[in-house]
Design an enzyme around this catalytic site. Structure first.
Site, PDB file in Angstrom:
ATOM      1  N   GLU A 161       0.810  -1.216   0.000  1.00 42.04           N
ATOM      2  CA  GLU A 161       0.000   0.000   0.000  1.00 42.04           C
ATOM      3  C   GLU A 161       0.845   1.268   0.000  1.00 42.04           C
ATOM      4  O   GLU A 161       0.350   2.360   0.267  1.00 42.04           O
ATOM      5  CB  GLU A 161      -0.961  -0.006   1.192  1.00 42.04           C
ATOM      6  CG  GLU A 161      -1.956  -1.170   1.105  1.00 42.04           C
ATOM      7  CD  GLU A 161      -2.958  -1.186   2.240  1.00 42.04           C
ATOM      8  OE1 GLU A 161      -2.927  -0.262   3.079  1.00 42.04           O
ATOM      9  OE2 GLU A 161      -3.771  -2.120   2.286  1.00 42.04           O
TER      10      GLU A 161
ATOM     11  N   LYS B 125     -16.228  -0.749   2.130  1.00 44.69           N
ATOM     12  CA  LYS B 125     -15.534  -1.455   1.052  1.00 44.69           C
ATOM     13  C   LYS B 125     -16.590  -2.187   0.223  1.00 44.69           C
ATOM     14  O   LYS B 125     -17.079  -3.243   0.638  1.00 44.69           O
ATOM     15  CB  LYS B 125     -14.528  -2.461   1.613  1.00 44.69           C
ATOM     16  CG  LYS B 125     -13.355  -1.851   2.365  1.00 44.69           C
ATOM     17  CD  LYS B 125     -12.478  -2.933   2.979  1.00 44.69           C
ATOM     18  CE  LYS B 125     -11.276  -2.346   3.715  1.00 44.69           C
ATOM     19  NZ  LYS B 125     -10.500  -3.395   4.430  1.00 44.69           N
TER      20      LYS B 125
END
Length: 419
Positions: free
Chosen positions: A205, A334
């Protein structure tokens, strides 16, 4: 007369995500030739209640997901008005007919659902965020930048999965974001100086994974970097503990920093950290069934946004439990956890009605598509998590937010945010 908005074709394609793993891209095309696509992201740390992906050969291909899109979903959606998101998603849910989307695959379904939404907005000549927002004038969300990695996102001994900075006290998103980049660069220099340049390589990430062993070591590095960059009192700190990953269910203990802590001891650990550092955000501090412990921590850390990810998995069923128990002030959003855009809207609407902060999030396995950035703006998410300011699949989202702010003059959420 042929409806120009009717779906003419649905087609699946196997692509790769940012970790080099296969994922599915689904295209949706109308009779008028308007076409867009949706990509299915994938997480490394997953809640047990998430929608199930369809994968083959030990996860090395998604050929079956592509076949499902081409031979099951395509005929099922043929002729459906692409603007009817609710109908499209209901068809997908009904065909699948499982609670966890395991028949068609959560990856196949979410890619199709996103593709339909993007195609619809394109057919109407609207930006995706405007299509979602409707007549509302949304704000740009506050970014949560994961700049030190631990847990399943790293190879070090840190148990906390993400150490985060939140650039809040700024007038524009651009000011906030570039201030965060200064902290990120300062941290890079600090890590290089203390541990060697090799540890400035970035993880999935975009964050760093220095050879740290204890939580306070990471927090000290970030706190020093914020101060060195001159942003004390403007940039705050947060953590995604992903505590399910260091919880031992047999012992009913959390294994962290070389200690075995019971839930009450872990709660005290977090309270101590909140006294020592400007921590305003704490995600998944306990394992995913601990609604009561989440609530107890939130009650004691009133100025911190305790947030549920694995606790809720973007599922309205579990959010209702959290609301009843007053477990958290924040929820992770999400779309791929629940499987469709419509179900995600139900989740975010319920959270909003109960004054719960929305934290729209990427996954560790992403593509270069910037849909999640537009989605976050469209639903007027309070925050967005999309990694560090590095790696193309992360920066594409930030660049889209910069573009939206510049082009449409949207205000920055941090300007009106009070702790």
């Amino acid at each position: 007369m042929i409806n120009r908005f009717s779906i003419e074709k649905v087609k699946g394609l196997e692509i790769i995500d940012s970790r080099g793993n296969p994922t599915i891209r689904v295209f949706v095309r109308t009779n008028d030739g308007v076409e867009s696509f949706g990509d299915a992201p994938a997480g490394a740390s997953k809640g047990t209640r998430e929608a199930i992906e369809v994968r083959d050969e030990n996860g090395l291909t998604v050929k079956r997901a592509v076949d499902i899109a081409n031979y099951i979903i395509d005929p099922a959606l043929h002729g459906i008005d692409v603007r009817e998101q609710g109908i499209i998603d209901k068809i997908l849910i009904d065909i699948d007919s499982t609670e966890n989307k395991s028949k068609l695959g959560g990856n196949t379904i979410i890619a199709t659902s996103i593709a339909a939404l993007k195609t619809s907005s394109k057919a109407l000549g609207l930006e995706v965020f405007k299509y979602i927002a409707g007549p509302r004038l949304p704000k740009i969300p506050i970014p949560l930048l994961n700049i030190i990695n631990g847990g399943l996102h790293a190879g070090n001994k840190l148990k906390i999965q993400e150490f985060i900075i939140l650039p809040i006290k700024f007038n524009t998103f651009k000011e906030a974001f570039f201030a965060a980049i200064e902290v990120y660069r300062n941290l890079k220099g600090l890590i290089s100086e203390r541990y060697g340049k090799i540890y400035t390589a970035v993880g999935d990430e975009g964050g760093f994974s220095p050879p740290l062993e204890e939580t306070r070591e990471a927090l000290d590095l970030i706190y020093t970097s914020i101060n060195n960059a001159g942003y004390q009192g403007k940039i705050y700190m947060g953590m995604d503990a992903a505590a399910s990953d260091f919880y031992d269910p047999k012992k009913e203990k959390y294994i962290i920093d070389g200690k075995e802590l019971n839930p009450t001891q872990l709660l005290e650990f977090y309270l101590d950290l909140a006294k020592e550092y400007p921590i305003v955000y704490l995600e998944d501090p306990f394992e995913e069934n601990s609604f009561d412990m989440f609530g107890e921590l939130q009650n004691k850390l009133n100025s911190t946004i305790v947030t549920g990810d694995d606790l809720y998995t973007t599922n309205i069923k579990y959010l209702k439990i959290g609301i009843e128990k007053r477990s958290t002030k924040g929820v992770i959003v999400k779309p791929n956890q629940v499987g469709t855009i419509s179900e995600t809207f139900e989740f975010t609407n319920l959270a909003r009605r109960n004054s719960i902060k929305l934290v729209t999030s990427h996954r560790s396995g992403e593509t270069e598509d910037n849909f999640i950035a537009e989605f976050a703006v469209g639903i007027e998410s309070d925050f967005i998590k999309t990694g560090a300011p590095a790696r193309g699949e992360r920066t594409s989202k930030y660049n889209k937010l910069l573009e939206i702010e510049n082009k449409f003059g949207l205000e920055y959420g941090g300007k009106y945010f009070y702790l």
